[in-house]
Structure formats: structure tokens, C-alpha cells
Design an enzyme around this catalytic site. Structure first.
Site, PDB file in Angstrom:
ATOM      1  N   GLY A 130     -21.182  21.680  10.944  1.00 37.61           N
ATOM      2  CA  GLY A 130     -20.193  22.708  11.230  1.00 37.61           C
ATOM      3  C   GLY A 130     -20.856  23.883  11.915  1.00 37.61           C
ATOM      4  O   GLY A 130     -20.937  23.946  13.137  1.00 37.61           O
ATOM      5  N   GLU A 362     -14.073  28.930  15.380  1.00 33.00           N
ATOM      6  CA  GLU A 362     -14.777  29.454  16.565  1.00 33.00           C
ATOM      7  C   GLU A 362     -16.118  30.076  16.165  1.00 33.00           C
ATOM      8  O   GLU A 362     -16.613  31.009  16.781  1.00 33.00           O
ATOM      9  CB  GLU A 362     -13.933  30.493  17.316  1.00 33.00           C
ATOM     10  CG  GLU A 362     -12.503  30.095  17.605  1.00 33.00           C
ATOM     11  CD  GLU A 362     -12.373  28.981  18.633  1.00 33.00           C
ATOM     12  OE1 GLU A 362     -13.277  28.116  18.686  1.00 33.00           O
ATOM     13  OE2 GLU A 362     -11.373  28.953  19.367  1.00 33.00           O
ATOM     14  N   ASN A 365     -17.677  33.898  10.504  1.00 38.03           N
ATOM     15  CA  ASN A 365     -18.105  35.277  10.677  1.00 38.03           C
ATOM     16  C   ASN A 365     -19.534  35.509  10.206  1.00 38.03           C
ATOM     17  O   ASN A 365     -20.181  36.472  10.635  1.00 38.03           O
ATOM     18  CB  ASN A 365     -17.122  36.227   9.987  1.00 38.03           C
ATOM     19  CG  ASN A 365     -15.846  36.377  10.798  1.00 38.03           C
ATOM     20  OD1 ASN A 365     -15.684  35.760  11.858  1.00 38.03           O
ATOM     21  ND2 ASN A 365     -14.933  37.203  10.315  1.00 38.03           N
TER      22      ASN A 365
END
Length: 379
Positions: A130, A362, A365
């Protein structure tokens, strides 16, 4: 430094706002409840040029800037976060073909992608990789005039419905330098899809695993050159991070406006809620955080448009700040509604659920912090 939008940008903003109000907002709750993917409505958005926002005009794109696109996605997500977010993913995949693909590849796919006759998905994440995307294991073995793909991709938006999959696969050795990018069509033998994921939010778009079992793809479907795939994927993500941050702005903006209206109309202890200073301050903080996030997102978009060497850092900073701030604004708006905010009869719980994933996709964080720190400490 000019913070005002141009006349053209105001027109783009107005068009996106009007579309969201007419075509997205009235149906958002039902799409979430029924897990409906509104392809027909997205094709209406494509008629306004929203499916090829920064694709070149010779293949049907709008050739707009990243700042223009950010304005569009903020307005669309004010109407429905999940649908706007998928349109942003489609735009990212299309741009990768436009920017790095051969002229033959561009002309074969993009005229139909910009109308959303074809729908595109982005395939990087895998069950075992990931955040460490460079460790991906899906392989692409060259055989004659084809590549044979084997492996799996996870959490793919549009999986099973999309017609085109922009896939990162390993053609070389370990690490980022061994990755290449391919365009894979839905009906390609050896391509299959897992069961639809049961998600907290983003229910108005499908999400599933994408599997490759000796999936043979024409060599002409290679995007760019062998070994460029990771750089292509990361270039796509710079823009994707601006887009998803913009979707957080829109969803949070809707939550803020909803909370403001509630404070104005609701009474407790014989007074309107808007008269309580503690709630006034909370609303002021929400508006301030949202405005700060918008400025960061637009600065990042401007940097990307102008090929600023700090663009990647600015995109990561904006994505981290805007998605955190957007979720917190929505969460506070729910809190201001008290028990009503927790009910599905009110929109806030849906906004909270839809915005939560923006802090993960995307690039999480946490990874945004890694990118920023790496840029700060470089050299």
C-alpha cells in the site's frame, strides 16, 4: 500574488456549481443508500468537459490548468463527494495516458475517455503493498508483441464497471525502477474482479480487487517506456492529491454551510444557537481552517501548473492539511447538530463517512509527512 479567480475561472466555478446543484445534490443520499454508481450523470458532466479537464484538446480534452480542475472538483463535491472523487480518478488516469502515452495510444482511448464513453480506473495499490508502492509484485512479462500480466490490485475505484485500467506492473528488478505502466481493457482474457468491498463511505462508487491471470496485453498498450511506470504513477498522484484535497474542500464547505443554517434555525434555552458565543467561535474556527486549506490547495495547483521544483512538496502539504481539515470541519458540523447529526435523515453523517477516506487514499497522510520531510531534508 493574486488570490482572485479570473473571469474564466469564475465561469468554470459557476458551471460546476450549477451542475452539482442540479444533477448531484438531489440524489446524493439515495446513491449512498443504494450503492448506486451514477455513470449516466457522470457522462453529463463529461459533456461540460469535466472528464478530460487537463487532457489536450486534440483528443477531446479541455486543456485546463490544475487550478481550474481544483475549482471544478471543489464545486462538484459540494453536491456529492463520492461521485466527484471518482471523476477526479478518471481524470488522473486519462491524463497519464495523455501525458506519457504514444500518439497512437492517446488517439485510441482519449476521445472516448473524455466523453466517458469509456471509464478509467487507476491501479497501483496491491494487497501486500500500500504505502510501500515501489514494492508492488504484479508482474508483466514480455512475450513477442505482448505483455503477460499476473498479480492483483486492491481497493480499486470503479473495478468491475470501468472499461479501462491504467495498471502499474513489474517488468524489471526490484524497486521503483522495475515498474512499467499499461492500459488494460475490461474484456481482456485473464482480467477478473473480486467481490465489491463493503465500505464505510464512498458508497456511490464501486471498489474491488482487480486480478490478472496470464492477462495478455498488446505491447502497444505500454504507457511511456519500460521502467518509467513508477515515475508516471507518482506524477499522476501529484495532481490526484490536489484533486482529492479539493473534494475535501467541497464536502467540508457543504458541511459548514449546513451547520451555519442549523445554528440559525435551531433554538435551545430560549435562544437561537447562533447567539451562543462558544458555538460562534467553533463556526469561526471551521471557516478559518477551510479557508487556509483552500489557499494551500490553490498554491499547490499553481506550483504544479508552473512546474515549480517544490510542487511535489506543496501537493503533499496541501493534501495532508486539506483532508485533515476537511474531515474535522465535517465532524464538527455533525457535533453541532447534536443527535440529529448522527441520523441518516440528515446529510452530515454521510459527509463524515465520505471524507474520512481522503486521509488514506492518494497516499496516506502519514506518507504525506514523509514526502514533506524528505523534501525539507534533501541535500
Amino acid at each position: 500574488m493574486d488570490f482572485n479567480l479570473t473571469e474564466d475561472q469564475r465561469a468554470i466555478e459557476d458551471a460546476a456549481r450549477a451542475f452539482a446543484a442540479a444533477e448531484l445534490a438531489p440524489h446524493s443520499a439515495r446513491w449512498d443508500e443504494e450503492k448506486h454508481f451514477p455513470v449516466d450523470v457522470m457522462r453529463k458532466a463529461a459533456e461540460l468537459g469535466f472528464a478530460g479537464l487537463y487532457v489536450r484538446e486534440d483528443v477531446g480534452g479541455s486543456a485546463l490548468s490544475r487550478l481550474d480542475a481544483s475549482i471544478v472538483f471543489e464545486q462538484l463535491s459540494y453536491g456529492d463527494v463520492a461521485t466527484a472523487a471518482f471523476v477526479s480518478i478518471h481524470n488522473m488516469a486519462s491524463w497519464m495516458i495523455d501525458r506519457f502515452g504514444s500518439d497512437e495510444l492517446r488517439r485510441r482511448y482519449l476521445p472516448r475517455l473524455t466523453t466517458m464513453e469509456l471509464i478509467a480506473s487507476y491501479c497501483l495499490t496491491e494487497p501486500g503493498s500500500g504505502s510501500d508502492a515501489a514494492a508492488l509484485m504484479t508482474s508483466a512479462r514480455k512475450e513477442g508483441d505482448s505483455y503477460v500480466l499476473n498479480g492483483s490490485k486492491a481497493f480499486i475505484s470503479g473495478a468491475g464497471t470501468s472499461d479501462v485500467y491504467v495498471v502499474m506492473a513489474r517488468t524489471g528488478g526490484e524497486g521503483a525502477g522495475g515498474v512499467s505502466t499499461f492500459v488494460v481493457e475490461k474484456d481482456t482474457p485473464g482480467l477478473s474482479f473480486g467481490a465489491q468491498e463493503r465500505k464505510m463511505g464512498w458508497n456511490a462508487q464501486p471498489t474491488a480487487q482487480v486480478n490478472f491471470d496470464d492477462c495478455r496485453v498488446p505491447a502497444a498498450n505500454l504507457v511511456g517506456e519500460e521502467g518509467q511506470g513508477f515515475k508516471i504513477a507518482m506524477a499522476g498522484l501529484d495532481g490526484g492529491r490536489i484533486n482529492i484535497a479539493s473534494c475535501s474542500l467541497g464536502g467540508a464547505g457543504f458541511a459548514l454551510d449546513t451547520a451555519k443554517a442549523y445554528l440559525e434555525g435551531r433554538k435551545q434555552f430560549g435562544r437561537a444557537l447562533k447567539e451562543f458565543q462558544g458555538l460562534q467561535w467553533r463556526l469561526a474556527d471551521m471557516a478559518t481552517e477551510l479557508d487556509a486549506a483552500r489557499l494551500m490547495v490553490r498554491r499547490a495547483a499553481h506550483a504544479l501548473d508552473n512546474k515549480d521544483p517544490k510542487a511535489t512538496q506543496y501537493c503533499a502539504m496541501a493534501k495532508r492539511f486539506a483532508t485533515d481539515a476537511g474531515f474535522e470541519v465535517a465532524n464538527q458540523a455533525l457535533q453541532l447538530h447534536g443527535g440529529y447529526g448522527y441520523l441518516r435523515d440528515f446529510p452530515l453523517e454521510r459527509i463524515v463517512r465520505d471524507l474520512r477516506v481522503h486521509q488514506i487514499l492518494e497516499g496516506t497522510n502519514e506518507i504525506m509527512r514523509v514526502i514533506v520531510a524528505r523534501e525539507l531534508l534533501r541535500g
